[in-house]
Design a protein around this motif. Structure first.
Motif, short mmCIF file in Angstrom:
data_model
loop_
_atom_site.label_atom_id
_atom_site.label_comp_id
_atom_site.label_asym_id
_atom_site.label_seq_id
_atom_site.Cartn_x
_atom_site.Cartn_y
_atom_site.Cartn_z
N MET A 273 0.82 -1.22 0.00
CA MET A 273 0.00 0.00 0.00
C MET A 273 0.85 1.27 0.00
SD MET A 273 -3.16 -0.90 -0.22
CE MET A 273 -2.57 -2.20 -1.30
N LEU A 274 1.87 1.28 0.84
CA LEU A 274 2.73 2.47 0.92
C LEU A 274 3.54 2.65 -0.36
CD1 LEU A 274 4.00 2.32 4.60
CD2 LEU A 274 2.29 3.85 3.63
N TYR A 275 3.97 1.55 -0.93
CA TYR A 275 4.75 1.66 -2.15
C TYR A 275 3.89 2.20 -3.30
CZ TYR A 275 8.29 0.77 -5.61
OH TYR A 275 9.21 0.95 -6.60
N LYS A 276 2.67 1.71 -3.41
CA LYS A 276 1.76 2.21 -4.45
C LYS A 276 1.57 3.72 -4.35
CE LYS A 276 -2.29 0.86 -5.45
NZ LYS A 276 -3.69 0.39 -5.30
N PHE A 277 1.37 4.18 -3.13
CA PHE A 277 1.11 5.61 -2.92
C PHE A 277 2.36 6.44 -3.16
CE2 PHE A 277 0.51 9.26 0.09
CZ PHE A 277 -0.47 9.90 -0.65
N SER A 278 3.49 5.99 -2.65
CA SER A 278 4.69 6.80 -2.72
C SER A 278 5.26 6.87 -4.14
CB SER A 278 5.76 6.28 -1.76
OG SER A 278 6.17 4.97 -2.11
N ASN A 279 4.97 5.88 -4.98
CA ASN A 279 5.53 5.91 -6.33
C ASN A 279 4.56 6.45 -7.38
OD1 ASN A 279 3.77 3.86 -7.11
ND2 ASN A 279 5.34 2.29 -7.25
N GLY A 280 3.41 6.99 -6.93
CA GLY A 280 2.48 7.60 -7.86
C GLY A 280 1.49 6.66 -8.50
N SER A 281 1.36 5.41 -7.96
CA SER A 281 0.39 4.46 -8.50
C SER A 281 -0.98 4.61 -7.85
CB SER A 281 0.89 3.03 -8.31
OG SER A 281 2.09 2.82 -9.02
N ALA A 282 -1.07 5.43 -6.83
CA ALA A 282 -2.34 5.78 -6.19
C ALA A 282 -2.27 7.25 -5.79
CB ALA A 282 -2.61 4.90 -4.98
N ASN A 283 -3.35 7.99 -6.05
CA ASN A 283 -3.38 9.41 -5.69
C ASN A 283 -3.79 9.64 -4.25
OD1 ASN A 283 -2.74 10.07 -8.36
ND2 ASN A 283 -4.89 10.10 -8.96
N VAL A 284 -4.48 8.66 -3.66
CA VAL A 284 -5.09 8.84 -2.34
C VAL A 284 -4.64 7.72 -1.40
CG1 VAL A 284 -7.25 9.04 -1.06
CG2 VAL A 284 -7.11 9.91 -3.42
N LEU A 285 -4.21 8.11 -0.21
CA LEU A 285 -3.92 7.15 0.86
C LEU A 285 -4.94 7.37 1.97
CD1 LEU A 285 -2.04 5.01 2.23
CD2 LEU A 285 -0.77 6.93 3.21
N VAL A 286 -5.70 6.33 2.30
CA VAL A 286 -6.68 6.38 3.39
C VAL A 286 -6.05 5.67 4.57
CG1 VAL A 286 -9.05 5.87 4.07
CG2 VAL A 286 -8.51 6.26 1.66
N ALA A 287 -5.91 6.37 5.72
CA ALA A 287 -5.05 5.81 6.77
C ALA A 287 -5.46 6.27 8.15
CB ALA A 287 -3.60 6.21 6.51
N THR A 288 -5.04 5.48 9.15
CA THR A 288 -5.09 5.93 10.53
C THR A 288 -3.86 6.80 10.80
OG1 THR A 288 -3.86 4.01 11.33
CG2 THR A 288 -6.27 3.81 11.26
N ASP A 289 -3.73 7.27 12.03
CA ASP A 289 -2.59 8.11 12.37
C ASP A 289 -1.26 7.35 12.34
OD1 ASP A 289 -4.11 10.32 12.62
OD2 ASP A 289 -4.04 10.46 14.80
N LEU A 290 -1.30 6.04 12.11
CA LEU A 290 -0.07 5.29 11.93
C LEU A 290 0.74 5.86 10.77
CD1 LEU A 290 1.48 2.76 12.98
CD2 LEU A 290 0.28 1.45 11.23
N ALA A 291 0.06 6.46 9.79
CA ALA A 291 0.75 7.03 8.63
C ALA A 291 1.23 8.46 8.88
CB ALA A 291 -0.18 7.01 7.41
N SER A 292 1.01 8.99 10.08
CA SER A 292 1.38 10.38 10.34
C SER A 292 2.80 10.51 10.89
CB SER A 292 0.40 11.02 11.34
OG SER A 292 0.57 10.48 12.64
N ARG A 293 3.45 9.40 11.20
CA ARG A 293 4.77 9.46 11.83
C ARG A 293 5.75 8.54 11.12
NH1 ARG A 293 4.48 10.66 17.84
NH2 ARG A 293 2.39 11.42 18.22
N GLY A 294 6.89 9.10 10.80
CA GLY A 294 8.03 8.27 10.44
C GLY A 294 8.01 7.60 9.09
#
Length: 442
Positions: A273-294
């Motif tokens: 999931m993170l790789y898809k979002f970070s490399n431009g294969s997804a425009n939207v990341l739906v996440a808990t606050d786990l994605a807010s740090r680090g």
């Protein structure tokens, strides 16, 4: 020797708040720890006190912990702090500017359990087997912002890759890092301890907006907001795992290409999931606050609070995902009639009035991500993957994006318009003489 006995020996009555948090985080979990605190607050003692509790005394002659410092002065100083603790552990400092042979003799005589040193000199001793890499369980990087500057990058990468038994990493800095290094596992059990004074709550380059939702359920308002921002990279934050999955399912049903992220996912799912979002294969990341740090996710343009942050700290970390370096960003609070901006939010949000956009369909991302079931352990390199995709998949180099090769698998981003072509042409083909799985990350 327990911590209180060491403090008594040092003439210290009690630890400060930062040191207490550090000791609890390091001894109370088995995850990585990042400690941010100003110079002169006692960070050396904050990591040494718990570290000496973790060292296994039965392994008498083996180095169990490396402490990496950017310069010889800090290596020597830290070694002296450990010796002054009188805890019975053996240590030495290794650094450039003197013969490595002399240090080798000291290593053979002392049989240290902890070694302090600069990156280049530690690599030298590891390469020569003067320090056995196989018993090292703990890696401390003091002043990691400096250790990871360009001049040290290659040495640090080599050092970290050369420690097969490494279990935990402890990073310390007196300045706020723009990014936590990728090799720190903050996504699972990692702990960030931040005692840096905050000059401002969020970057002045972030514009705050409110978005009014006519219904208590904000799904349709979120859909309109995402349509209005087009193909910009956006994170939608929610407070609960099941809410993340519900919103993600809704957006995918509406035609958006999304990734989702929360603590209930398996490690492979998280990485996908993170790789898809970070490399431009997804425009939207739906996440808990786990994605807010680090997490190392570049170029986030919009932070959307579907659920209000549960604390000021949570808000700061969410918004800290955008406007990094010199970039600008936006943060949106979606509010129903029963909600209002939390009191801790500084600044005056403005009402967002561009929901009635003409775009009817969600924009598709430019790239798609492929999973390849071979990696470094199979002697696969980025160059091998590029060659395979060009030769067998009939791609041009410009149609290939970011490639990450892990130990047993790899990710490659390719042009979305060509992904079916690649899958068709590479079916049953060998990469470096071996057949493997090649499939899209969904």
């Amino acid at each position: 020797m327990d911590i209180q006995h060491i403090l008594t020996k040092l003439g210290i009555t009690e630890l400060n708040e930062m040191q207490q948090h550090a000791v609890e985080a390091i001894t109370g979990s088995d995850g990585d720890v990042v400690l941010l605190s100003p110079t002169g607050t006692g960070k050396t003692l904050a990591y040494l006190l718990p570290l000496v509790q973790l060292i296994e005394p039965s392994q008498q002659g083996e180095v169990q912990a490396l402490v990496v410092t950017p310069g010889r002065e800090l290596a020597l100083q830290s070694d002296q702090v450990l010796k002054s603790m009188g805890c019975g552990l053996r240590s030495t400092a290794c650094y450039g500017g003197r013969p490595a042979m002399d240090e080798h003799r000291v290593l053979k005589e002392v049989h240290p359990q902890i070694v302090f040193g600069t990156p280049g000199r530690l690599n030298d001793h590891l390469d020569k087997n003067n320090i056995s890499r196989y018993h090292i369980r703990y890696l401390v990087i003091d002043e990691f912002d400096k250790c990871l500057e360009m001049g040290f990058q290659a040495e640090m990468q080599k050092l970290i890759k050369s420690l097969p038994g490494l279990e935990r990493r402890i990073l310390l800095s007196a300045t706020n890092a723009e990014q936590i290094p990728q090799f720190v596992n903050m996504s699972k059990k990692g702990t960030l301890i931040d005692f840096l004074p905050e000059e401002e709550q969020t970057s002045p380059r972030v514009t705050l907006y409110t978005v009014a939702s006519p219904q208590k359920d904000k799904l349709d308002t979120l859909r309109q907001l995402l349509l209005s921002v087009g193909d910009e990279s956006s994170i939608v934050f929610l407070n609960y795992r099941d809410s993340v999955e519900r919103v993600n399912d809704y957006l995918r049903h509406q035609g958006f290409t999304t990734s989702y992220f929360h603590g209930g996912l398996e490690q492979r799912q998280r990485e996908d999931m993170l790789y898809k979002f970070s490399n431009g294969s997804a425009n939207v990341l739906v996440a808990t606050d786990l994605a807010s740090r680090g997490l190392d996710i570049p170029n986030i343009q919009n932070i959307i609070h579907y659920h209000l942050p549960e604390s000021e700290d949570g808000y700061i970390h969410r918004v800290g995902r955008t406007a990094r370096w010199d970039a600008t960003g936006r943060t949106f609070f979606i509010l129903n009639s029963e909600e209002h901006i939390p009191d801790y939010v500084e600044g005056e949000p403005v009402a967002y009035t561009d929901l009635d956009c003409k775009q009817a369909e969600p924009p598709l991302p430019r790239m798609s991500t492929l999973y390849i079931g071979k990696g470094k352990k199979d002697k696969l390199s980025k160059g091998d993957i590029v060659g395979f995709l060009c030769k067998k998949g009939a791609l041009e180099p410009a149609e290939i994006g970011r490639i990450d090769v892990k130990d047993r698998y790899a990710y490659a981003s390719v042009s979305r318009e060509k992904v079916q072509q690649v899958l068709r042409l590479t079916k049953g083909e060998k990469i470096k003489g071996v057949r493997t799985i090649i499939e899209p990350v969904k």
